[in-house]
Design an enzyme around this catalytic site. Structure first.
Site, mmCIF file in Angstrom:
data_model
loop_
_atom_site.group_PDB
_atom_site.id
_atom_site.type_symbol
_atom_site.label_atom_id
_atom_site.label_comp_id
_atom_site.label_asym_id
_atom_site.label_seq_id
_atom_site.Cartn_x
_atom_site.Cartn_y
_atom_site.Cartn_z
ATOM 1 N N LYS A 32 6.504 18.767 60.302
ATOM 2 C CA LYS A 32 5.571 18.979 61.423
ATOM 3 C C LYS A 32 4.169 18.549 61.020
ATOM 4 C CE LYS A 32 3.641 23.228 62.098
ATOM 5 N NZ LYS A 32 2.186 23.293 62.263
ATOM 6 N N ASN A 33 3.755 18.949 59.806
ATOM 7 C CA ASN A 33 2.354 18.740 59.402
ATOM 8 C C ASN A 33 2.085 17.333 58.884
ATOM 9 O OD1 ASN A 33 1.895 21.266 60.292
ATOM 10 N ND2 ASN A 33 1.831 22.218 58.259
ATOM 11 N N CYS A 126 -7.640 31.312 65.338
ATOM 12 C CA CYS A 126 -6.314 31.807 65.743
ATOM 13 C C CYS A 126 -6.117 33.103 64.972
ATOM 14 C CB CYS A 126 -5.239 30.777 65.421
ATOM 15 S SG CYS A 126 -4.989 30.591 63.683
ATOM 16 N N ARG A 131 -10.562 29.344 61.237
ATOM 17 C CA ARG A 131 -10.181 27.926 61.394
ATOM 18 C C ARG A 131 -11.410 27.078 61.756
ATOM 19 N NH1 ARG A 131 -4.511 27.918 61.860
ATOM 20 N NH2 ARG A 131 -4.660 25.823 61.021
ATOM 21 N N ASP A 314 1.660 28.591 53.568
ATOM 22 C CA ASP A 314 2.653 28.608 54.652
ATOM 23 C C ASP A 314 3.950 29.281 54.238
ATOM 24 O OD1 ASP A 314 1.735 25.374 56.093
ATOM 25 O OD2 ASP A 314 0.789 27.341 56.129
ATOM 26 N N ARG A 406 7.321 26.151 68.039
ATOM 27 C CA ARG A 406 6.272 25.158 67.822
ATOM 28 C C ARG A 406 6.504 24.373 66.536
ATOM 29 N NH1 ARG A 406 0.355 26.837 68.951
ATOM 30 N NH2 ARG A 406 0.283 24.721 68.144
HETATM 31 C C1 EPZ Z 1 -3.142 22.689 57.677
HETATM 32 O O1 EPZ Z 1 -4.065 23.419 58.457
HETATM 33 C C2 EPZ Z 1 -1.764 23.067 58.183
HETATM 34 N N1 EPZ Z 1 -1.641 22.718 59.594
HETATM 35 C C3 EPZ Z 1 -1.543 24.579 58.021
HETATM 36 O O2 EPZ Z 1 -0.197 24.853 58.408
HETATM 37 C C4 EPZ Z 1 -1.683 24.928 56.543
HETATM 38 O O3 EPZ Z 1 -1.544 26.328 56.386
HETATM 39 C C5 EPZ Z 1 -3.070 24.479 56.052
HETATM 40 O O4 EPZ Z 1 -3.232 23.060 56.289
HETATM 41 C C6 EPZ Z 1 -3.255 24.729 54.561
HETATM 42 O O5 EPZ Z 1 -2.262 24.083 53.849
HETATM 43 C C7 EPZ Z 1 -1.382 21.422 59.920
HETATM 44 O O6 EPZ Z 1 -1.279 20.553 59.086
HETATM 45 C C8 EPZ Z 1 -1.243 21.133 61.390
HETATM 46 P P1 EPZ Z 1 -7.331 23.590 56.145
HETATM 47 P P2 EPZ Z 1 -5.650 23.050 58.382
HETATM 48 O O7 EPZ Z 1 -8.317 22.741 56.853
HETATM 49 O O8 EPZ Z 1 -5.804 21.589 58.201
HETATM 50 C C9 EPZ Z 1 -11.069 26.566 56.172
HETATM 51 C C10 EPZ Z 1 1.508 25.867 59.636
HETATM 52 O O9 EPZ Z 1 1.972 27.008 59.628
HETATM 53 N N2 EPZ Z 1 -11.822 25.451 56.756
HETATM 54 O O10 EPZ Z 1 -6.868 23.190 54.783
HETATM 55 O O11 EPZ Z 1 -6.327 23.696 59.528
HETATM 56 C C11 EPZ Z 1 -10.060 27.112 57.170
HETATM 57 O O12 EPZ Z 1 -10.676 28.061 58.012
HETATM 58 C C12 EPZ Z 1 0.008 25.669 59.574
HETATM 59 O O13 EPZ Z 1 2.202 24.808 59.685
HETATM 60 C C13 EPZ Z 1 -13.184 25.590 56.945
HETATM 61 O O14 EPZ Z 1 -13.770 26.622 56.620
HETATM 62 O O15 EPZ Z 1 -6.038 23.810 57.029
HETATM 63 C C14 EPZ Z 1 -9.007 27.731 56.279
HETATM 64 O O16 EPZ Z 1 -9.408 29.049 55.939
HETATM 65 C C15 EPZ Z 1 -0.750 26.982 59.517
HETATM 66 N N3 EPZ Z 1 -13.883 24.560 57.502
HETATM 67 C C16 EPZ Z 1 -9.032 26.850 55.029
HETATM 68 O O17 EPZ Z 1 -10.255 26.101 55.094
HETATM 69 C C17 EPZ Z 1 -13.275 23.375 57.879
HETATM 70 O O18 EPZ Z 1 -13.953 22.454 58.377
HETATM 71 C C18 EPZ Z 1 -7.870 25.870 54.963
HETATM 72 O O19 EPZ Z 1 -7.916 25.092 56.125
HETATM 73 C C19 EPZ Z 1 -11.876 23.252 57.688
HETATM 74 C C20 EPZ Z 1 -11.174 24.302 57.115
#
Ligand code: EPZ
Length: 449
Positions: A32-33, A126, A131, A314, A406
């Site tokens: 998915k990701n 969420c 996020r 995850d 999803r």
């Molecule tokens: C991706 O989310 C995945 N989703 C998530 O999987 C996964 O848990 C996550 O990466 C971490 O591996 C998809 O790929 C669609 P991040 P993403 O940006 O890109 C903070 C699932 O269950 N952050 O690495 O949103 C953020 O709040 C989902 O399949 C900022 O502060 O993850 C979080 O606490 C859930 N500012 C942390 O970083 C930003 O600009 C990690 O977020 C961006 C992120």
């Protein structure tokens, strides 16, 4: 079994009878990701793109609608998606779609690079965390984008993105992906330091290079992208979903009988496989599959989630479920998201003994879990409740399973094919996620290897 439904919203649900051994082979679907990102990245080229091994999940249908709302042609076949984005006529990703799926913000980088303009509704937080997207915005501004936040939209424009050196405060997966896609058509060289290293990001880079991009260092913390004028088209098969594979591994650790999980790369889960061995689960690891059987007893252990190659957040909920049945006390530390322990309350309804203290969960192992009425808190929490129900005594009703739809293609069928007893009760009208039996032949002919 209490018949009290926690709220009056009509929900789809699973009825799961626990205690059945899981054996045979379960095939892992495409990631998915990775799929969502490669679909967004297809905006960068005017040529046809054919993606294979695409999971038929709700989020793929939502991403298809996002791309169509921008003017792209998108056709979904059986585990394939055909995309042609040569005539984009809109730069706004609408609130109703962004609100449904936050990965919609990943059209920002490609739109800025391709047409110099993008308006994306601010994605809400969420249940698992704020996020935020500040790293995305800071990085795109470093590439020359002018970005304003007004009326709930991120409004970004740029005549021509220019390569730059960007240091991420945190190896954010989404921010790294947005910047990577923007940099591919920027003028000059872009460096992204402290980049995310997830396998799904490597798949995105491999896909873009297949279309003619010049990306080095994917999978390391330092990406280097030499901008190119334009990209070609082509076919590409998406990597397997390591998180789905991990879901099945934990199910096998709890109820497996020589269960084979196939069509994925175990090396993308090496820290998870190591942890399963540590807690007493015996695994037979092959190149593209793993054989797993129920552990005699689960040894308590500590889990600390970190960006890849650390323990994946995850899979944290699945290990909370596994360790709920361990012989002692385990501590789970969640370092990636602020609020990813909502599963604990539901597992406690099944007899688990989990206490939350900030970003730590204290899990005291119990002898067994009991079936009950529980509700999916989010995508992975919902799937972890399904896994818990497979090994719980008696029947469990898992509500709000739309979350699970999803990210998992036919989860209940897959489990039932290896011996589980899951009945799906659809109370809401089925989503019309139809896929075409035959894809647009004229586009197919033009998709070059
Ligand atoms: C991706 O989310 C995945 N989703 C998530 O999987 C996964 O848990 C996550 O990466 C971490 O591996 C998809 O790929 C669609 P991040 P993403 O940006 O890109 C903070 C699932 O269950 N952050 O690495 O949103 C953020 O709040 C989902 O399949 C900022 O502060 O993850 C979080 O606490 C859930 N500012 C942390 O970083 C930003 O600009 C990690 O977020 C961006 C992120």
């Amino acid at each position: 079994m209490s018949d009290l439904i926690t709220n009056n919203e009509i929900m789809n649900e699973f009825h799961i009878e626990g205690g059945y051994p899981l054996s045979g082979t379960i095939k892992v679907s495409g990631a998915k990701n990775a799929a969502l990102k490669l679909m967004a990245a297809s905006l960068l080229t005017d040529e046809e793109v054919l993606l294979g091994n695409v999971p038929l999940i709700e989020d793929v249908f939502i991403m298809a609608d996002v791309l169509r709302s921008l003017g792209a042609f998108v056709e979904i076949g059986k585990n394939t998606v055909l995309i042609k984005a040569n005539d984009l006529n809109n730069c706004t990703a609408p609130y109703n779609l962004v609100n449904k799926m936050r990965a919609s913000i990943l059209v920002m980088g490609p739109l800025l690079a391709k047409i110099g303009r993008t308006k994306v509704a601010m994605p809400g937080g969420c249940k698992i965390g704020l996020r935020k997207i500040d790293f995305h915005i800071k990085g795109l501004e470093a590439l020359g984008a002018e970005i304003s936040l007004e009326h709930g939209f991120i409004d970004a424009k740029s005549k021509q993105l220019k390569g730059s050196s960007i240091q991420l405060d945190f190896p954010s997966v989404g921010a790294t992906e947005n910047l990577l896609m923007a940099a591919v058509l920027a003028e000059g060289v872009t460096e992204v330091k402290n980049a995310a290293r997830e396998p799904e990001l490597v798949d995105l880079a491999n896909f873009l290079n297949h279309l003619g991009a010049k990306i080095e260092g994917a999978g390391t913390s330092n990406l280097k992208i030499q901008g190119v004028k334009k990209l070609g088209g082509g076919k590409y098969s998406i990597i397997a979903d390591r998180i789905e594979a991990g879901t099945f591994l934990v199910a096998g650790a709890l109820a497996g009988k020589d269960l084979i999980i196939s069509d994925f790369k175990p090396q993308t889960l090496s820290i998870v496989i190591e942890k399963l061995n540590e807690v007493g689960v015996s695994l037979q690891v092959e190149t593209d599959s793993v054989k797993v059987s129920k552990a005699q007893s689960i040894i308590s252990s500590n889990i600390v989630t970190l960006p890849y190659p650390g323990f994946p957040t995850d899979l944290q909920g699945f290990f909370m479920t596994l360790l709920s049945l361990s012989n002692g006390q385990s501590i789970i530390t969640e370092n990636v998201f602020e609020n990813r322990f909502l599963l604990a309350k539901e597992l406690n309804k099944m007899g688990a003994k989990i206490r939350i203290n900030g970003h730590r969960a204290l899990v005291n192992g119990v002898k067994s879990l009991k079936g009950n009425l529980v509700e999916s808190p989010d995508l992975r929490g919902g799937a972890a409740l399904v896994v818990a129900s497979l090994v719980a005594e008696g029947e469990t009703r898992v509500l709000n399973i739309d979350h699970i739809d999803r990210g998992y293609e036919n989860l209940s069928e897959k489990f039932n094919n290896i011996g589980a007893q899951i009945k799906r009760i659809d109370r809401k009208e089925k989503k019309n996620n139809k896929y075409s039996q035959t894809l647009n032949q004229s586009f197919l002919e033009r998709v070059s290897e």
